[in-house]
Design a protein around this motif. Structure first.
Motif, PDB file in Angstrom:
ATOM      1  N   ALA A 178      48.556   6.548  17.098  1.00  0.00           N
ATOM      2  CA  ALA A 178      49.513   6.814  16.019  1.00  0.00           C
ATOM      3  C   ALA A 178      50.926   6.987  16.576  1.00  0.00           C
ATOM      4  O   ALA A 178      51.895   6.478  15.995  1.00  0.00           O
ATOM      5  CB  ALA A 178      49.091   8.066  15.252  1.00  0.00           C
ATOM      6  N   MET A 179      51.039   7.670  17.707  1.00  0.00           N
ATOM      7  CA  MET A 179      52.352   7.878  18.322  1.00  0.00           C
ATOM      8  C   MET A 179      52.964   6.543  18.762  1.00  0.00           C
ATOM      9  O   MET A 179      54.155   6.305  18.554  1.00  0.00           O
ATOM     10  CB  MET A 179      52.215   8.823  19.516  1.00  0.00           C
ATOM     11  CG  MET A 179      53.513   9.341  20.039  1.00  0.00           C
ATOM     12  SD  MET A 179      53.288  10.497  21.419  1.00  0.00           S
ATOM     13  CE  MET A 179      52.079  11.619  20.783  1.00  0.00           C
ATOM     14  N   LEU A 180      52.159   5.670  19.344  1.00  0.00           N
ATOM     15  CA  LEU A 180      52.675   4.368  19.784  1.00  0.00           C
ATOM     16  C   LEU A 180      53.051   3.482  18.597  1.00  0.00           C
ATOM     17  O   LEU A 180      54.037   2.743  18.653  1.00  0.00           O
ATOM     18  CB  LEU A 180      51.664   3.683  20.696  1.00  0.00           C
ATOM     19  CG  LEU A 180      51.443   4.383  22.042  1.00  0.00           C
ATOM     20  CD1 LEU A 180      50.346   3.677  22.834  1.00  0.00           C
ATOM     21  CD2 LEU A 180      52.724   4.457  22.843  1.00  0.00           C
ATOM     22  N   ALA A 181      52.271   3.561  17.516  1.00  0.00           N
ATOM     23  CA  ALA A 181      52.611   2.794  16.316  1.00  0.00           C
ATOM     24  C   ALA A 181      53.928   3.299  15.718  1.00  0.00           C
ATOM     25  O   ALA A 181      54.793   2.500  15.330  1.00  0.00           O
ATOM     26  CB  ALA A 181      51.482   2.891  15.288  1.00  0.00           C
ATOM     27  N   LEU A 182      54.103   4.606  15.675  1.00  0.00           N
ATOM     28  CA  LEU A 182      55.359   5.180  15.177  1.00  0.00           C
ATOM     29  C   LEU A 182      56.530   4.774  16.073  1.00  0.00           C
ATOM     30  O   LEU A 182      57.616   4.465  15.577  1.00  0.00           O
ATOM     31  CB  LEU A 182      55.249   6.703  15.112  1.00  0.00           C
ATOM     32  CG  LEU A 182      56.506   7.446  14.672  1.00  0.00           C
ATOM     33  CD1 LEU A 182      56.867   7.086  13.233  1.00  0.00           C
ATOM     34  CD2 LEU A 182      56.313   8.946  14.814  1.00  0.00           C
TER      35      LEU A 182
END
Length: 152
Positions: A83-87
């Motif tokens: 999720a952090m990398l997608a954000l």
């Protein structure tokens, strides 16, 4: 028959690499003489090739070790990382690549248990600088710099 724990994730990653490689064939390309820096198809293919190669290494190591795992769910940290990398990918145009990688390089080590702030800080500074030097200066690719553009 049991399979190594990395066989299914590795197969999924290789399939995604193949799909994304196909997507690069749909890119408009400039004639090599007219392109400044690296043509649009080369960098994604280079990165996909590196990912595929490392995935194959991971799968071979899994076969050699003989370790199997029966249906364990991935840890919550893996989903938080994804999720952090997608954000981060969404924030690239807003805050720029160097600042986005700086934030990721602080957050991910802390998420995964790093506690030596000196090492985390050195990592958080070194990675964005290295990315800027390699991609912006050496390869001539235009990275979104966000608010840092006015400083350079």
């Amino acid at each position: 028959m049991t399979f190594p724990k990395d066989l299914l994730p590795g197969t999924i990653i290789l399939a995604l690499c193949a799909i994304l490689f196909y997507v690069t064939t749909t890119f408009d390309s400039d004639p090599l003489g007219a392109a400044q820096g690296m043509p649009a198809t080369h960098m994604p293919r280079l990165v996909l090739g590196a990912i595929a190669f490392l995935t194959l290494v991971m799968m071979v190591q899994g076969f050699r070790s003989g370790q199997t795992r029966e249906g364990d769910a991935p840890p919550w940290k893996m989903w938080a990382t994804a999720a952090m990398l997608a954000l981060t990918a969404v924030l690239f145009p807003v805050i720029g690549v160097p600042l986005a990688f700086f934030l990721v390089c602080i957050a991910l080590p802390v998420l995964w248990g790093a506690r030596d702030i000196r090492h985390v800080a050195a990592f958080a500074v070194a990675v964005p600088v290295a990315i800027y030097v390699v991609f912006q200066i050496l390869l001539g690719l235009r990275l979104p710099l966000g608010p840092l553009a006015s400083l350079l």
